[in-house]
Each structure stands twice: as C-alpha cells, then as structure tokens.
Design an enzyme around this catalytic site. Structure first.
Site, PDB file in Angstrom:
ATOM      1  CG  ASP A  62      -1.986   0.940   1.293  1.00 25.07           C
ATOM      2  OD1 ASP A  62      -1.868   2.221   0.884  1.00 25.07           O
ATOM      3  OD2 ASP A  62      -3.023   0.597   1.851  1.00 25.07           O
ATOM      4  CD  GLU A  87     -10.161   2.044  -4.322  1.00 22.50           C
ATOM      5  OE1 GLU A  87     -10.864   2.074  -5.085  1.00 22.50           O
ATOM      6  OE2 GLU A  87      -9.208   1.184  -3.734  1.00 22.50           O
ATOM      7  CB  THR A 137      -8.722  12.998 -13.119  1.00 20.10           C
ATOM      8  OG1 THR A 137      -9.925  12.922 -14.042  1.00 20.10           O
ATOM      9  CG2 THR A 137      -8.947  13.253 -11.684  1.00 20.10           C
ATOM     10  CG  ASP A 138     -11.096  14.958 -17.600  1.00 22.19           C
ATOM     11  OD1 ASP A 138     -11.362  14.406 -16.711  1.00 22.19           O
ATOM     12  OD2 ASP A 138     -11.330  15.076 -18.731  1.00 22.19           O
ATOM     13  CD  GLU A 139     -14.192  12.364 -13.370  1.00 24.38           C
ATOM     14  OE1 GLU A 139     -14.897  12.310 -12.360  1.00 24.38           O
ATOM     15  OE2 GLU A 139     -14.481  11.219 -13.922  1.00 24.38           O
ATOM     16  CE1 TYR A 163     -10.327   9.208  -9.312  1.00 24.77           C
ATOM     17  CE2 TYR A 163     -11.849  10.428 -10.662  1.00 24.77           C
ATOM     18  CZ  TYR A 163     -10.869   9.794 -10.589  1.00 24.77           C
ATOM     19  OH  TYR A 163      -9.608   9.739 -11.292  1.00 24.77           O
ATOM     20  CE  LYS A 167      -6.207  11.276  -9.164  1.00 26.88           C
ATOM     21  NZ  LYS A 167      -5.106  10.373  -9.031  1.00 26.88           N
TER      22      LYS A 167
HETATM   23  P1  NAD Z   1      -7.344   1.469 -11.932  1.00 25.65           P
HETATM   24  O1  NAD Z   1      -8.507   1.627 -10.781  1.00 25.65           O
HETATM   25  O2  NAD Z   1      -7.518   0.499 -13.180  1.00 25.65           O
HETATM   26  O3  NAD Z   1      -6.111   1.076 -11.440  1.00 25.65           O
HETATM   27  C1  NAD Z   1      -5.570   1.653  -9.781  1.00 25.65           C
HETATM   28  C2  NAD Z   1      -4.328   0.727  -9.291  1.00 25.65           C
HETATM   29  O4  NAD Z   1      -4.077   1.284  -8.223  1.00 25.65           O
HETATM   30  C3  NAD Z   1      -4.933  -0.887  -9.189  1.00 25.65           C
HETATM   31  O5  NAD Z   1      -3.884  -1.473  -9.772  1.00 25.65           O
HETATM   32  C4  NAD Z   1      -4.669  -0.772  -7.680  1.00 25.65           C
HETATM   33  O6  NAD Z   1      -4.625  -2.273  -6.997  1.00 25.65           O
HETATM   34  C5  NAD Z   1      -3.881   0.306  -7.210  1.00 25.65           C
HETATM   35  N1  NAD Z   1      -4.060   0.651  -6.005  1.00 25.65           N
HETATM   36  C6  NAD Z   1      -5.197   1.096  -5.453  1.00 25.65           C
HETATM   37  N2  NAD Z   1      -5.060   1.579  -4.252  1.00 25.65           N
HETATM   38  C7  NAD Z   1      -3.728   1.348  -3.742  1.00 25.65           C
HETATM   39  C8  NAD Z   1      -2.789   1.608  -2.761  1.00 25.65           C
HETATM   40  N3  NAD Z   1      -3.607   2.375  -1.670  1.00 25.65           N
HETATM   41  N4  NAD Z   1      -1.707   1.361  -2.737  1.00 25.65           N
HETATM   42  C9  NAD Z   1      -0.997   0.808  -4.106  1.00 25.65           C
HETATM   43  N5  NAD Z   1      -1.968   0.571  -5.150  1.00 25.65           N
HETATM   44  C10 NAD Z   1      -3.038   0.682  -4.928  1.00 25.65           C
HETATM   45  O7  NAD Z   1      -7.137   3.027 -12.693  1.00 25.65           O
HETATM   46  P2  NAD Z   1      -6.731   3.647 -13.904  1.00 25.65           P
HETATM   47  O8  NAD Z   1      -7.799   3.814 -14.753  1.00 25.65           O
HETATM   48  O9  NAD Z   1      -5.524   2.890 -14.324  1.00 25.65           O
HETATM   49  O10 NAD Z   1      -6.067   5.148 -13.196  1.00 25.65           O
HETATM   50  C11 NAD Z   1      -4.754   5.229 -12.974  1.00 25.65           C
HETATM   51  C12 NAD Z   1      -4.396   6.720 -12.437  1.00 25.65           C
HETATM   52  O11 NAD Z   1      -4.993   7.390 -13.491  1.00 25.65           O
HETATM   53  C13 NAD Z   1      -5.469   7.195 -11.206  1.00 25.65           C
HETATM   54  O12 NAD Z   1      -4.737   8.062 -10.490  1.00 25.65           O
HETATM   55  C14 NAD Z   1      -6.398   8.041 -12.002  1.00 25.65           C
HETATM   56  O13 NAD Z   1      -6.901   8.895 -11.093  1.00 25.65           O
HETATM   57  C15 NAD Z   1      -5.825   8.432 -13.226  1.00 25.65           C
HETATM   58  N6  NAD Z   1      -6.697   8.847 -14.158  1.00 25.65           N
HETATM   59  C16 NAD Z   1      -7.402   7.712 -14.954  1.00 25.65           C
HETATM   60  C17 NAD Z   1      -8.166   8.119 -16.077  1.00 25.65           C
HETATM   61  C18 NAD Z   1      -9.008   6.976 -16.418  1.00 25.65           C
HETATM   62  O14 NAD Z   1      -9.815   7.205 -17.661  1.00 25.65           O
HETATM   63  N7  NAD Z   1      -8.846   5.689 -16.165  1.00 25.65           N
HETATM   64  C19 NAD Z   1      -8.300   9.318 -16.584  1.00 25.65           C
HETATM   65  C20 NAD Z   1      -7.537  10.305 -16.113  1.00 25.65           C
HETATM   66  C21 NAD Z   1      -6.562   9.954 -14.816  1.00 25.65           C
HETATM   67  O1  DAU Z   2     -12.217  12.120 -16.962  1.00 22.75           O
HETATM   68  C1  DAU Z   2     -11.159  11.109 -16.521  1.00 22.75           C
HETATM   69  C2  DAU Z   2     -12.014  10.062 -15.596  1.00 22.75           C
HETATM   70  O2  DAU Z   2     -12.678   9.289 -16.478  1.00 22.75           O
HETATM   71  C3  DAU Z   2     -10.905   9.329 -14.819  1.00 22.75           C
HETATM   72  O3  DAU Z   2     -10.501  10.333 -13.796  1.00 22.75           O
HETATM   73  C4  DAU Z   2     -11.772   8.166 -13.911  1.00 22.75           C
HETATM   74  O4  DAU Z   2     -11.055   7.569 -13.303  1.00 22.75           O
HETATM   75  C5  DAU Z   2     -12.316   7.395 -15.110  1.00 22.75           C
HETATM   76  O5  DAU Z   2     -13.203   6.282 -14.146  1.00 22.75           O
HETATM   77  C6  DAU Z   2     -13.284   8.131 -15.895  1.00 22.75           C
HETATM   78  O6  DAU Z   2     -14.365   8.663 -15.242  1.00 22.75           O
HETATM   79  P1  DAU Z   2     -15.809   8.833 -15.501  1.00 22.75           P
HETATM   80  O7  DAU Z   2     -16.787   8.711 -14.546  1.00 22.75           O
HETATM   81  O8  DAU Z   2     -16.069   9.891 -16.615  1.00 22.75           O
HETATM   82  O9  DAU Z   2     -16.057   7.254 -16.329  1.00 22.75           O
HETATM   83  P2  DAU Z   2     -17.042   6.035 -16.632  1.00 22.75           P
HETATM   84  O10 DAU Z   2     -16.555   5.220 -17.570  1.00 22.75           O
HETATM   85  O11 DAU Z   2     -17.292   5.526 -15.225  1.00 22.75           O
HETATM   86  O12 DAU Z   2     -18.353   6.822 -17.170  1.00 22.75           O
HETATM   87  C7  DAU Z   2     -18.074   7.508 -18.384  1.00 22.75           C
HETATM   88  C8  DAU Z   2     -19.467   8.327 -18.753  1.00 22.75           C
HETATM   89  O13 DAU Z   2     -20.320   7.228 -19.030  1.00 22.75           O
HETATM   90  C9  DAU Z   2     -20.084   9.052 -17.691  1.00 22.75           C
HETATM   91  O14 DAU Z   2     -20.688  10.147 -18.174  1.00 22.75           O
HETATM   92  C10 DAU Z   2     -21.068   8.258 -17.001  1.00 22.75           C
HETATM   93  C11 DAU Z   2     -21.467   7.306 -18.117  1.00 22.75           C
HETATM   94  N1  DAU Z   2     -22.022   5.859 -17.799  1.00 22.75           N
HETATM   95  C12 DAU Z   2     -21.215   4.958 -17.175  1.00 22.75           C
HETATM   96  C13 DAU Z   2     -21.271   3.863 -16.637  1.00 22.75           C
HETATM   97  C14 DAU Z   2     -20.441   3.085 -15.975  1.00 22.75           C
HETATM   98  C15 DAU Z   2     -23.361   5.458 -18.202  1.00 22.75           C
HETATM   99  O15 DAU Z   2     -24.089   6.137 -18.886  1.00 22.75           O
HETATM  100  N2  DAU Z   2     -23.417   4.405 -17.957  1.00 22.75           N
HETATM  101  C16 DAU Z   2     -22.717   3.195 -16.949  1.00 22.75           C
HETATM  102  O16 DAU Z   2     -23.205   2.392 -16.855  1.00 22.75           O
END
Ligand code: NAD
Ligand code: DAU
Length: 356
Positions: A62, A87, A137-139, A163, A167
């Site tokens: 962790d 997360e 993230t952009d969020e 979330y 972040k």
């Molecule tokens: P993910 O949820 O797929 O992976 C997260 C990883 O972190 C997992 O392997 C998990 O086991 C590990 N983890 C969680 N808690 C931990 C802890 N306390 N210690 C060590 N490891 C831990 O996430 P992702 O989609 O790959 O996102 C990775 C990063 O990018 C995140 O910081 C997220 O905020 C950012 N991000 C994601 C997106 C997206 O679209 N997925 C977009 C922009 C930014």
């Molecule tokens: O913008 C970057 C972010 O994108 C990252 O920081 C996050 O980690 C990543 O999870 C993602 O967040 P979103 O909430 O945008 O992603 P998600 O795939 O959960 O949802 C994308 C869009 O689709 C959002 O407007 C919600 C909608 N949605 C999602 C799910 C799971 C649905 O309409 N139905 C669904 O079942």
C-alpha cells in the site's frame, strides 16, 4: 548505476499499459519497480508477459504504508516515481467515499512525505534530476456547459464527486510539496482513457461485454453527457514525455481532442460488436437502456491540451475510430482475462449498482 523508476498502481488499467510500453524500450540499466496493493482493480495478469523479466520487479503493498515505502526507496534509489495508484471509479466513490480518501489523499500524502525524506538525502546531482510525476484527471475542474471553453491548466478546481475531490486534494498536496519544499514534481491531468485492461465497471468495457452477451446497455440520464476520450497508449506516451521533458512544478493537461456524448460511444460499440460478433437476436443498439442518472453527474469534460503540444511536442496519435476498433477486438478476443476479472466481487458490484 541503474535507472530505476518506481511506478505505483502499475497493475491497474493505465499503469500496466504504461509499464508494458516502457519495457519495450530501454536496456539492462533500466528497472521498473511496481508497487501495487492489488485491490479489485489491480491485475497481475496484465503484466504476465514481463513477470520474470530482470528489468521488472513487483512489490505487493500500500502506498500509505510508510514502513514499506521508506526501505523500498532507500533500497532501489529511484530517479523517478510515477504515481498512478488510486481508487478510480466515480460510482464507487459515491457509494463509499472512504477508500478514496484513504488511498487518494492519505496515501498520496504518505508517499509525498517518504519521497521528500528520500529526496532530501540524495546527493545534489541526483536531487536535481529526481522527478515525482503525479497522474491526475480532468474531473478536478468540474463540469462544462455546451458552449464553455475547454479546461486549461489555469481553470480553477471545482470537483463534484468524492472521487474528483480526492484527486483534487492530492493534486493540491503535490503542488504544495513543490512550492514549499522544492520537491521536483510534475502533474498531469488527463481526460477519459479507453483501451485494453480497463476494468469492466467503466462505460466502454462494460458496454462491450454487455453487448457481446446480449445484456442491457445502461446509459445514465439522457445519455448526452460528454467526455473527451483518449486511447490509453497515447496517455502513456504523454506521461513518458512529461517525465522526460516536463518542467518541475508544472501541470500539463492531456486530452484526445475527441469529445463525444455517451450515446454515440455506446452506439459505435454496438455497431462494432455487431460487425465482429454478429448476433441472431438482432442489432445491439436495441439493448440500450436509459437508467437513473449518476448523482451530481458532470455534464461535459473537454481538455485544452495545447500546452503539452506546444512545450513538449506531444499530441495523440490514435484516432477514435482506430482505437475503439482495437479495444472492442481486444475484449472479444481475451475471454480468459474477462472471465478472471468478472468473477465474484465484480458480479456483486453489478448486481448492487444496477439493481434499480
Ligand atoms: P485503476 O483503478 O484501473 O487502477 C488503480 C491501481 O492502483 C490498481 O492496480 C490498484 O490495485 C492500485 N491501488 C489502489 N489503491 C492502492 C494503494 N493504496 N496502494 C497501492 N496501490 C493501490 O485506475 P486507472 O484507470 O488505471 O487510473 C490510474 C490513475 O490515472 C489514477 O490515479 C486515476 O485517477 C488516473 N486517471 C485515470 C483516467 C481513466 O480514464 N481511467 C483518466 C485520467 C486519470
Ligand atoms: O475523466 C477522467 C476520468 O474518467 C477518470 O479520472 C476516472 O478515473 C475514470 O473512471 C473516468 O471517469 P468517468 O466517470 O467519466 O468514467 P465512466 O466510464 O465511469 O463513465 C463515463 C461516462 O459514462 C459518464 O458520463 C457516466 C456514463 N456511464 C457510465 C457507466 C459505468 C453510463 O452512462 N452508464 C454506465 O453504466
């Protein structure tokens, strides 16, 4: 002397794509240490192809465990940390924010504290070269209306989900550690990623798998929320670019220049699954089901990614058409991966979250 990079959260979606991409280049002087807690979102299967490579090492743990992180830094002496661990799922943060605060805020704080101590003790030359890159993230910027300008690096933070707030808090801590202690940090804020290894709680993989199986395709609200989609390999290249050439203390927006309403994403996937896995029961679009909206659902995200292009020369390579086609094909062809991640706790999440 080895060129060591500590990656946190490297068994997740983006982290594992990043590690695999990094392992394609470099030589024996490179070593990647992957520190991951292996939550439900972490999957070592993603990294099976490099598991025994001498240039890669996995550490189960962790980021918040300072007694683990401290000796890890002292032993391996990384010249950079790329911090993905978090997360990451908005819907889970709404149902239970605590883990998000623990990992994204407290965990990042613990990592920063241990990094500061490690960095302070480095010889001068290594202190100057060291980088901590925080993946965000952009969020954090909140929600745009249809006519609003895209988020830029100077847009004020306005996070709307637990979330996003967690972040944003971690981004502020990283900023403060640069400003106050001089730690050479870099922060990237990226839009929605898609590609292989994304856990099927997120819109794109969930839709692909439900479409494959002839299950309902849940769209929140009116389905017109807009996201800016980026192919994961482009995001990983952007991170590598910022790590190499970014200026310490700066933040860089990363995006796909690819805004699309959710309904269009889902319809595109339906058509691709129809093409690649034709269904006797008719077209997949018929499976689209409008469900109760996500509370506080941000309407639109869009990234102005001109700074990273202007200063560092990065821009996305994949088109949405090429990226989504590869992604759909990958999920349809990797049934073992899908079966492994959609067992037990995943089924429980889907049953609870979509029951009403
Ligand atoms: P993910 O949820 O797929 O992976 C997260 C990883 O972190 C997992 O392997 C998990 O086991 C590990 N983890 C969680 N808690 C931990 C802890 N306390 N210690 C060590 N490891 C831990 O996430 P992702 O989609 O790959 O996102 C990775 C990063 O990018 C995140 O910081 C997220 O905020 C950012 N991000 C994601 C997106 C997206 O679209 N997925 C977009 C922009 C930014
Ligand atoms: O913008 C970057 C972010 O994108 C990252 O920081 C996050 O980690 C990543 O999870 C993602 O967040 P979103 O909430 O945008 O992603 P998600 O795939 O959960 O949802 C994308 C869009 O689709 C959002 O407007 C919600 C909608 N949605 C999602 C799910 C799971 C649905 O309409 N139905 C669904 O079942």
């Amino acid at each position: 002397m080895r060129n060591v990079i500590l990656v946190t959260g490297g068994a997740g979606f983006i982290g594992s794509n990043f590690i695999l991409q990094q392992m394609q280049g470099g030589d024996d002087s490179n070593l990647i240490i992957n520190l991951d807690k292996l939550t439900y979102a972490g999957n070592l299967q993603n990294l099976a192809s490099i598991a025994t490579n001498r240039r890669y090492e996995f550490v189960h743990g962790d980021i918040g465990d300072r007694d683990l992180v401290r000796p890890l830094l002292e032993k391996h002496k990384p010249r950079a940390i790329v911090h993905f661990a978090a997360e990451s799922h908005v819907d889970r943060s709404i149902r239970g924010p605590e883990d998000f605060i623990r990992t994204n805020v407290d965990g990042t704080f613990a990592l920063l504290e241990e990094t500061r101590a490690y960095w302070n003790a480095l010889p001068e030359g290594e202190r100057t070269k060291f980088r901590l890159l925080h993946v965000s993230t952009d969020e954090v910027f909140g929600s745009l209306g249809p006519g609003d300008s895209q988020f830029s690096e100077t847009t004020p933070y306005a996070p709307n989900s637990p979330y996003a707030a967690s972040k944003a808090a971690s981004d502020h801590l990283v900023r403060a550690y640069h400003h106050t202690y001089g730690l050479p940090t870099l922060t990237t804020n990226c839009s929605n990623n898609y590609g292989r290894f994304q856990f099927p709680e997120k819109l794109i993989p969930l839709t692909i798998l439900n479409a494959r199986d002839g299950k309902p395709l849940p769209l929140y609200g009116d389905g017109k929320n807009v996201r800016d989609w980026l192919y994961v390999e482009d995001h990983c290249e952007a991170i590598a670019t910022v790590l190499r050439d970014g200026r310490p203390g700066e933040t860089y927006n990363i995006g796909g220049w690819n805004e699309k309403p959710n309904i269009e994403i889902v319809e595109t996937i339906c058509d691709l699954v129809d093409e690649m896995a034709p269904r006797v029961g008719g077209r997949r679009r018929a499976l689209i089901t409008f469900v109760k909206d996500r509370p506080g659902h941000d309407r639109r995200y869009a990234m102005d990614a001109r700074k990273i292009e202007r200063e560092l020369g990065w821009k996305p390579k994949a088109t949405f058409e090429s990226g989504i086609r590869k992604t759909v094909r990958w999920y349809l062809e990797n049934d073992e991966w899908v079966r492994n991640v959609t067992s037990g706790s995943y089924r429980q999440w889907v049953a609870t979250h979509y029951s009403s």
